[in-house]
Motif scaffolding. Sequence first.
Motif, PDB file in Angstrom:
ATOM      1  N   THR A   1       4.034   5.592  -5.618  1.00 52.35           N
ATOM      2  CA  THR A   1       3.873   5.597  -7.076  1.00 52.35           C
ATOM      3  C   THR A   1       2.819   6.619  -7.496  1.00 52.35           C
ATOM      4  OG1 THR A   1       4.513   3.278  -7.207  1.00 52.35           O
ATOM      5  CG2 THR A   1       3.311   4.173  -9.089  1.00 52.35           C
ATOM      6  N   ASP A   2       1.709   6.684  -6.766  1.00 55.51           N
ATOM      7  CA  ASP A   2       0.661   7.663  -7.073  1.00 55.51           C
ATOM      8  C   ASP A   2       1.185   9.090  -6.942  1.00 55.51           C
ATOM      9  OD1 ASP A   2      -1.087   5.578  -7.515  1.00 55.51           O
ATOM     10  OD2 ASP A   2      -2.145   5.800  -5.592  1.00 55.51           O
ATOM     11  N   VAL A   3       1.918   9.356  -5.868  1.00 51.00           N
ATOM     12  CA  VAL A   3       2.488  10.698  -5.666  1.00 51.00           C
ATOM     13  C   VAL A   3       3.467  11.028  -6.791  1.00 51.00           C
ATOM     14  CG1 VAL A   3       3.996  12.077  -4.172  1.00 51.00           C
ATOM     15  CG2 VAL A   3       2.134  10.741  -3.180  1.00 51.00           C
ATOM     16  N   LYS A   4       4.284  10.056  -7.153  1.00 51.41           N
ATOM     17  CA  LYS A   4       5.253  10.248  -8.243  1.00 51.41           C
ATOM     18  C   LYS A   4       4.527  10.587  -9.545  1.00 51.41           C
ATOM     19  CE  LYS A   4       8.582   7.592 -10.910  1.00 51.41           C
ATOM     20  NZ  LYS A   4       9.146   6.267 -11.113  1.00 51.41           N
TER      21      LYS A   4
ATOM     22  N   ALA B   1       0.835  -1.204   0.000  1.00 53.70           N
ATOM     23  CA  ALA B   1       0.000   0.000   0.000  1.00 53.70           C
ATOM     24  C   ALA B   1       0.869   1.253   0.000  1.00 53.70           C
ATOM     25  CB  ALA B   1      -0.933  -0.003   1.196  1.00 53.70           C
ATOM     26  N   LEU B   2       1.934   1.239   0.804  1.00 57.67           N
ATOM     27  CA  LEU B   2       2.836   2.390   0.835  1.00 57.67           C
ATOM     28  C   LEU B   2       3.536   2.584  -0.505  1.00 57.67           C
ATOM     29  CD1 LEU B   2       4.399   2.033   4.394  1.00 57.67           C
ATOM     30  CD2 LEU B   2       2.775   3.754   3.612  1.00 57.67           C
TER      31      LEU B   2
ATOM     32  N   VAL C   1       1.511  11.944  -9.915  1.00 59.53           N
ATOM     33  CA  VAL C   1       0.928  13.286  -9.809  1.00 59.53           C
ATOM     34  C   VAL C   1       2.012  14.347 -10.005  1.00 59.53           C
ATOM     35  CG1 VAL C   1      -0.140  14.918  -8.195  1.00 59.53           C
ATOM     36  CG2 VAL C   1      -1.038  12.597  -8.390  1.00 59.53           C
ATOM     37  N   MET C   2       3.175  14.136  -9.405  1.00 60.03           N
ATOM     38  CA  MET C   2       4.268  15.105  -9.559  1.00 60.03           C
ATOM     39  C   MET C   2       4.724  15.185 -11.019  1.00 60.03           C
ATOM     40  SD  MET C   2       6.457  14.444  -6.072  1.00 60.03           S
ATOM     41  CE  MET C   2       7.717  15.637  -6.479  1.00 60.03           C
ATOM     42  N   THR C   3       4.801  14.046 -11.683  1.00 64.52           N
ATOM     43  CA  THR C   3       5.190  14.023 -13.094  1.00 64.52           C
ATOM     44  C   THR C   3       4.171  14.780 -13.935  1.00 64.52           C
ATOM     45  OG1 THR C   3       6.284  11.890 -12.794  1.00 64.52           O
ATOM     46  CG2 THR C   3       5.748  12.520 -15.046  1.00 64.52           C
ATOM     47  N   GLN C   4       2.889  14.579 -13.673  1.00 60.06           N
ATOM     48  CA  GLN C   4       1.834  15.301 -14.396  1.00 60.06           C
ATOM     49  C   GLN C   4       1.932  16.800 -14.146  1.00 60.06           C
ATOM     50  OE1 GLN C   4      -1.797  13.505 -13.023  1.00 60.06           O
ATOM     51  NE2 GLN C   4      -1.552  11.670 -14.304  1.00 60.06           N
ATOM     52  N   ASN C   5       2.195  17.181 -12.900  1.00 59.27           N
ATOM     53  CA  ASN C   5       2.332  18.605 -12.578  1.00 59.27           C
ATOM     54  C   ASN C   5       3.521  19.235 -13.298  1.00 59.27           C
ATOM     55  OD1 ASN C   5       0.079  18.587 -10.947  1.00 59.27           O
ATOM     56  ND2 ASN C   5       1.229  18.332  -9.048  1.00 59.27           N
ATOM     57  N   ILE C   6       4.625  18.515 -13.366  1.00 58.20           N
ATOM     58  CA  ILE C   6       5.805  19.024 -14.078  1.00 58.20           C
ATOM     59  C   ILE C   6       5.499  19.174 -15.557  1.00 58.20           C
ATOM     60  CG2 ILE C   6       8.156  18.416 -14.816  1.00 58.20           C
ATOM     61  CD1 ILE C   6       8.539  17.239 -11.966  1.00 58.20           C
ATOM     62  N   ASP C   7       4.796  18.196 -16.131  1.00 54.64           N
ATOM     63  CA  ASP C   7       4.401  18.289 -17.546  1.00 54.64           C
ATOM     64  C   ASP C   7       3.515  19.507 -17.788  1.00 54.64           C
ATOM     65  OD1 ASP C   7       5.842  16.028 -18.180  1.00 54.64           O
ATOM     66  OD2 ASP C   7       4.099  14.675 -18.166  1.00 54.64           O
ATOM     67  N   LYS C   8       2.575  19.760 -16.894  1.00 55.96           N
ATOM     68  CA  LYS C   8       1.702  20.924 -17.030  1.00 55.96           C
ATOM     69  C   LYS C   8       2.486  22.224 -16.942  1.00 55.96           C
ATOM     70  CE  LYS C   8      -2.488  18.740 -15.256  1.00 55.96           C
ATOM     71  NZ  LYS C   8      -3.440  18.669 -14.131  1.00 55.96           N
ATOM     72  N   ILE C   9       3.453  22.276 -16.026  1.00 55.34           N
ATOM     73  CA  ILE C   9       4.288  23.478 -15.890  1.00 55.34           C
ATOM     74  C   ILE C   9       5.086  23.711 -17.168  1.00 55.34           C
ATOM     75  CG2 ILE C   9       6.329  24.408 -14.696  1.00 55.34           C
ATOM     76  CD1 ILE C   9       5.178  23.132 -12.121  1.00 55.34           C
ATOM     77  N   LEU C  10       5.637  22.636 -17.736  1.00 55.05           N
ATOM     78  CA  LEU C  10       6.409  22.772 -18.977  1.00 55.05           C
ATOM     79  C   LEU C  10       5.508  23.231 -20.126  1.00 55.05           C
ATOM     80  CD1 LEU C  10       8.744  19.651 -18.719  1.00 55.05           C
ATOM     81  CD2 LEU C  10       9.376  22.051 -18.389  1.00 55.05           C
ATOM     82  N   GLU C  11       4.289  22.716 -20.189  1.00 55.01           N
ATOM     83  CA  GLU C  11       3.342  23.150 -21.228  1.00 55.01           C
ATOM     84  C   GLU C  11       3.006  24.627 -21.061  1.00 55.01           C
ATOM     85  OE1 GLU C  11      -0.148  20.678 -21.186  1.00 55.01           O
ATOM     86  OE2 GLU C  11       1.014  18.857 -21.593  1.00 55.01           O
TER      87      GLU C  11
END
Length: 160
Positions: free
Chosen positions: A120-123, A114-115, A125-135
């Motif tokens: 993995t879920d946090v990772k 579970a941990l 979300v962070m990857t998606q946020n970085i992609d959005k910032i780059l866009e």
Amino acid sequence: MKRCWISSFQEAAATVLKLVLLRAEPKTIIQMGSFVYHTLFIDGITYLCASDNALDTVTPSAFLKNVSETFLRNPLMSQEHFSPSNAVATDFQQVLGKYMMKYNKNQEDSLISALKSQVTDVKNVMTQNIDKILEREERLNIFTDRTDDLQTTVSVTQLS
């Protein structure tokens, strides 16, 4: 100190068993204090398990099912007039110990899984946020370039 815990656990178990008898259901889950009590009633015998995890109902249910099946297969259970004896208690303590080790280990493994899943879920979300910032940065650069082009066009037009 240990004696107080045992006493309070015994009192809680007695209270849970009274509630189970009143409800007369084959399976019961009761939260009392910081523990969750799971019961299984089969052939006139009530099996009780205490857990500190309110979210996990699968592990205690599987534990109780395995314990009850093993207990009912015990040769002493086939006697016509069964009464709890030291022979059954001694024999079954080892069985309970093995099941407790098995199910506690499974619970630790599921906790680790579970941990890992949460990490993995946090990772992700962070990857998606970085992609959005780059866009956004790319769009901002395009906007800045257009503004510069427009300013240059206005300057050239004013000079003409």
